[in-house]
Design a protein around this motif. Structure first.
Motif, PDB file in Angstrom:
ATOM      1  N   LYS A 175       0.829  -1.217   0.000  1.00 14.20           N
ATOM      2  CA  LYS A 175       0.000   0.000   0.000  1.00 14.20           C
ATOM      3  C   LYS A 175       0.854   1.253   0.000  1.00 14.20           C
ATOM      4  O   LYS A 175       0.406   2.320  -0.374  1.00 14.20           O
ATOM      5  N   HIS A 176       2.090   1.099   0.450  1.00 16.68           N
ATOM      6  CA  HIS A 176       2.953   2.277   0.511  1.00 16.68           C
ATOM      7  C   HIS A 176       3.407   2.717  -0.877  1.00 16.68           C
ATOM      8  O   HIS A 176       3.778   3.848  -1.075  1.00 16.68           O
ATOM      9  N   ARG A 177       3.398   1.808  -1.824  1.00 16.99           N
ATOM     10  CA  ARG A 177       3.906   2.160  -3.142  1.00 16.99           C
ATOM     11  C   ARG A 177       2.807   2.378  -4.162  1.00 16.99           C
ATOM     12  O   ARG A 177       3.064   2.868  -5.252  1.00 16.99           O
ATOM     13  N   CYS A 178       1.592   1.931  -3.843  1.00 20.14           N
ATOM     14  CA  CYS A 178       0.499   2.001  -4.820  1.00 20.14           C
ATOM     15  C   CYS A 178       0.135   3.450  -5.108  1.00 20.14           C
ATOM     16  O   CYS A 178      -0.030   4.254  -4.197  1.00 20.14           O
ATOM     17  N   ILE A 179       0.029   3.783  -6.410  1.00 20.16           N
ATOM     18  CA  ILE A 179      -0.344   5.136  -6.785  1.00 20.16           C
ATOM     19  C   ILE A 179      -1.789   5.186  -7.276  1.00 20.16           C
ATOM     20  O   ILE A 179      -2.270   6.214  -7.729  1.00 20.16           O
ATOM     21  N   GLY A 180      -2.462   4.048  -7.242  1.00 23.19           N
ATOM     22  CA  GLY A 180      -3.886   4.025  -7.595  1.00 23.19           C
ATOM     23  C   GLY A 180      -4.172   4.124  -9.076  1.00 23.19           C
ATOM     24  O   GLY A 180      -5.216   4.615  -9.474  1.00 23.19           O
ATOM     25  N   CYS A 181      -3.268   3.639  -9.929  1.00 19.09           N
ATOM     26  CA  CYS A 181      -3.479   3.790 -11.375  1.00 19.09           C
ATOM     27  C   CYS A 181      -4.493   2.788 -11.912  1.00 19.09           C
ATOM     28  O   CYS A 181      -5.074   2.985 -12.958  1.00 19.09           O
TER      29      CYS A 181
END
Lengths: 127, 247
Positions: free
Chosen positions: B133-139
């Motif tokens: 979740k720390h790296r997810c940018i929601g693309c």
């Protein structure tokens, strides 16, 4: 002359009472804010005093933690989430067992140092 | 020349010593039994016996929502669901509808991880497919790429909708982050079973069996080896680790 002296004395004692009451109130407020007797205020550097446990030690030496706690968290974040290494003692969730309120610990330093972080959006930490 | 050779040898020796020290340092840095991390010797998987899965029973779905604090926004389109019940029916006359749970298949070849531009979605060494979740940018590339429709984006900060109580060890949600079933990774790392599996057993069905597919002694591996199991859309080459029996 005498009259004036008496007046002065009354004023003095009044001031004393006010001062004592004020001190008492501050003391009570302080103790209340600190949430009991097992924590103490600590002034360190320029930032406002932070509240730390009276006894015990941090998960790493204090000096080291002061400078590197963000690296510790960052490092554990990768290790825990991506590699499944779970070191309970040094986990993010464990900080709150000793530093019980972030409002009087993490946030005070961070407000002073203008550190803005989103960790608490997701990670449970009592304010 | 001789000196050069000696320095070279000394250098080699010190490199060797340093190399031997490294594991020692590693051990010191993270003492404790739970510090081993995910092992590639394991392959966590699930076997779902459709014959045992009861019509209308949603014990697994409810247990999942409770464990992972999945919010109910009251809007089907944006609700977060890691496991759901579906009715399937073969396209032959007179076929009976079957009720079964659908969840992340934790593919051996996960398309979601391949398309992720930040490396947020990845397969852990023990085969569990996770979102960091720390790296997810929601693309949402992963949502599009998943053949099983197993992922959801957090469209709203759930705390606005309902105050989250529950398990304080499970972090809350962040808006704009993708998530999916993680086989209750915190439980698995602690040697426990996923919440859905526990709930199914508690409801008396035992339709879900979770275990290490690489350990021939585990019930899940035994079922895969001895019964006719199927995976969903196995033809895609994703190699799901959720196997269905009795389809």
């Amino acid at each position: 002359m005498q009259n004036a002296n008496g007046k002065l004395q009354i004023v003095k004692s009044k001031a004393l009472v006010v001062a004592v009451a004020g001190l008492l109130a501050m003391g009570i407020a302080g103790a209340w804010a600190a949430g009991g007797g097992d924590v103490r205020e600590k002034k360190q550097g320029l930032h406002p005093p932070i509240v730390v446990p009276k006894e015990g030690q941090c998960v790493r030496p204090t000096e080291w933690m002061r400078r590197n706690h963000m690296d510790l968290l960052q490092h554990h974040k990768v290790d825990t989430v991506r590699k499944g290494v779970r070191v309970k003692k040094e986990s993010f969730d464990n900080c709150r067992t000793c530093h019980t309120k972030r409002g009087e610990f993490c946030d005070r330093c961070h407000a002073y140092a203008a550190v803005k972080m989103d960790c608490f959006d997701c990670h449970n930490y009592p304010k | 020349m001789d000196t050069d050779r000696r320095t070279f040898l000394a250098l080699g020796a010190s490199c060797l010593a340093a190399g031997m020290m490294a594991p020692v340092i590693r051990v010191f840095a993270s003492a404790g039994a739970d510090a081993q991390g995910a092992s590639a010797a394991r392959r966590w998987g699930m076997v779902i016996d459709v014959n045992k899965c009861a019509d209308g029973c949603t014990a697994c779905v409810e247990a999942c929502a409770k464990e992972n604090k999945s919010p109910n926004f009251g809007e089907e389109r944006i609700n977060i669901q890691w496991i759901r019940k579906a009715e399937v029916k073969a396209k032959v006359p007179g076929a009976q509808a079957r009720s079964l749970p659908l969840l992340c298949n934790h593919c051996e070849n996960p398309p979601c991880a391949y398309v992720c531009p930040t490396g947020a979605t990845f397969k852990r060494d023990d085969g569990i497919v996770l979102v960091d979740k720390h790296r997810c940018i929601g693309c949402r590339y992963c949502i599009i790429s998943c053949p099983y429709n197993a992922r959801s984006l957090v469209f709203k900060q759930p705390d606005e909708v309902e105050a989250m109580g529950g398990n304080p060890d499970v972090p809350r949600r962040g808006k704009g982050v993708v998530e999916s079933c993680d086989f209750c990774v915190r439980r698995v790392d602690a040697g426990r079973q996923p919440a859905c599996v526990e709930a199914c057993a508690k409801a008396g069905h035992r339709a879900l069996v979770f275990g290490d597919l690489r350990d021939p002694g585990s019930e899940a591996a035994r079922l895969v080896a001895t019964s006719r199991t199927q995976t969903i859309r196995g033809d895609l080459g994703t190699q799901p680790k959720v196997h269905y029996m009795g389809l």
